[in-house]
Design a protein around this motif. Sequence first.
Motif, mmCIF file in Angstrom:
data_model
loop_
_atom_site.group_PDB
_atom_site.id
_atom_site.type_symbol
_atom_site.label_atom_id
_atom_site.label_comp_id
_atom_site.label_asym_id
_atom_site.label_seq_id
_atom_site.Cartn_x
_atom_site.Cartn_y
_atom_site.Cartn_z
ATOM 1 N N ALA A 142 0.750 -1.290 -0.173
ATOM 2 C CA ALA A 142 0.041 0.024 -0.055
ATOM 3 C C ALA A 142 0.565 1.281 0.117
ATOM 4 N N ARG A 143 0.471 2.293 -0.969
ATOM 5 C CA ARG A 143 1.139 3.336 -1.017
ATOM 6 C C ARG A 143 1.045 4.430 0.373
ATOM 7 N N GLY A 144 1.908 4.716 0.861
ATOM 8 C CA GLY A 144 2.041 5.917 2.052
ATOM 9 C C GLY A 144 1.004 7.030 1.646
ATOM 10 N N ALA A 145 0.483 7.345 2.809
ATOM 11 C CA ALA A 145 -0.461 8.655 2.618
ATOM 12 C C ALA A 145 0.473 10.003 2.130
ATOM 13 N N ASP A 146 -0.338 10.843 1.564
ATOM 14 C CA ASP A 146 0.271 12.102 1.220
ATOM 15 C C ASP A 146 0.266 13.301 2.513
ATOM 16 N N LEU A 147 1.402 13.891 2.603
ATOM 17 C CA LEU A 147 1.339 14.789 3.824
ATOM 18 C C LEU A 147 1.315 16.227 3.189
ATOM 19 N N GLU A 148 1.042 17.057 4.105
ATOM 20 C CA GLU A 148 1.116 18.603 3.900
ATOM 21 C C GLU A 148 1.739 19.246 5.050
ATOM 22 N N THR A 149 2.499 20.413 4.772
ATOM 23 C CA THR A 149 3.378 21.176 5.822
ATOM 24 C C THR A 149 3.554 22.474 5.037
ATOM 25 N N THR A 150 3.914 23.436 5.934
ATOM 26 C CA THR A 150 4.192 24.542 5.586
ATOM 27 C C THR A 150 5.709 25.056 5.867
ATOM 28 N N ALA A 151 6.391 26.003 4.850
ATOM 29 C CA ALA A 151 7.903 26.484 5.227
ATOM 30 C C ALA A 151 7.876 27.961 4.881
ATOM 31 N N THR A 152 8.260 28.661 5.719
ATOM 32 C CA THR A 152 8.274 29.986 5.803
ATOM 33 C C THR A 152 9.859 30.334 5.518
ATOM 34 N N ILE A 153 10.041 31.190 4.314
ATOM 35 C CA ILE A 153 11.465 31.512 3.983
ATOM 36 C C ILE A 153 11.580 33.115 3.955
ATOM 37 N N GLY A 154 12.694 33.694 3.790
ATOM 38 C CA GLY A 154 12.779 35.171 3.584
ATOM 39 C C GLY A 154 12.605 35.572 1.987
ATOM 40 N N PHE A 155 12.307 36.826 1.910
ATOM 41 C CA PHE A 155 12.353 37.302 0.483
ATOM 42 C C PHE A 155 13.515 36.869 -0.158
ATOM 43 N N ALA A 156 14.820 37.255 0.172
ATOM 44 C CA ALA A 156 15.984 36.928 -0.616
ATOM 45 C C ALA A 156 16.100 35.454 -1.164
ATOM 46 N N GLU A 157 15.716 34.423 0.035
ATOM 47 C CA GLU A 157 15.967 33.230 -0.333
ATOM 48 C C GLU A 157 14.790 32.628 -1.414
ATOM 49 N N ALA A 158 13.637 33.454 -1.283
ATOM 50 C CA ALA A 158 12.576 32.739 -2.397
ATOM 51 C C ALA A 158 13.458 33.125 -3.937
#
Length: 393
Positions: A142-158
């Motif tokens: 059985a395939r594992g479940a999809d997960l969701e998360t968030t990541a906060t990065i700086g303006f220059a890093e983006a």
Amino acid sequence: MADPGSDGGGIRADWATKDFYKELGVAKTATADEIKKAYRKLARANHPDSHPDDKAKHDKFKAVAEAYDVIGDPEKRKKYDEARRLFASGGFPAGGFGGGGGAGFDVDDLLRQQHSGGGGGFGDLFGDLFGGGFGRRQQRAARGADLETTATIGFAEALEGVTVSLRIAAEGACPTCAGTGGKPGTTPHRCPTCDGTGFVVASVGGAFSMNETCPGCGGRQLVYDDPCPTCHGTGRGSSVRTIQAKIPAGVKDGQRIRLRGKGAPGERGGPAGDLFVTVKVTGHRIFGRKGDDLTLEVPISFTEAALGAEVKVPTLGGAPVTLKVPAGTPNGRTFRIRGRGARKKDGSHGDLLATVEVQVPATLSDEARQALQAYAAATGSTPLRANLFPDGE
């Protein structure tokens, strides 16, 4: 997520009694996009990372994930709808699956017959609808479940791209027993509750009954006399791990990135699910963003706007550039400085859009005031507001 005894596109028998549309808060006629949007909203609101100590939200997260796994898949949704239709209309044999009534047979006997190698019975009749047979001993991957998360990065890093560390909590097979539920080193035997079929017959009201996952073995068909000391025989466990996620250059605020194979681990040798990362980009003190272009407000004086000037302006991550402001430049004019914006997917860069803002002095020295009064006298005959009034006024 598939269950023991079901193939990748099958449906568990007990799902016929669950309303997955209601779980996601959508209509039965909802489109695939509406279902996906509802799932993402509920998953974000109840994610364990955001509510580590809230069991109710953890349970809700699991429930919406199960619902989306079924009706979010076109093939599973079709089979699920058919199962619900048959169940609601009484389209199952008289007396249900529990025997009795006018049918004159015992489902347990049929299941055991199929388990022992015999053909026919409900395993063949409903095999496709409920995932390839009720009594199958082989446990499919059985395939594992999809997960969701968030990541906060700086303006220059983006703009330049960055690798971030993400803590991911996921449920999967117990790491001690690898999902068997037994104490390592011990030998399993056939489950006495379901006689090794993985299912038991349960009444769901009225004359109907359905096969559901065996509570004794959890559908694994085998049990251990000595349960695993870590999961206490459930075969399930949770883990928190840290992964390194590469955020590509040029990512935008709110963009959703898919990291394949970084979700929950698979079961019984199945592949891991995917991880979806929603990127939050913090603002910058002076720069803004418009698509692939950066924006910048440049203050200039009245004399620089009127007489013209060369103004030095900053760039993000690079050396300053000189902006040539022509004489007579109006307030709010935007100048384009090419190649000083965000990096695009093809490796090129957008532009820097510099908008001049003419500054009016709040206070004046006597000398400056006299100079401006002389300027006003020299230009006072210019009818700046003549077009605002009708002729003759």
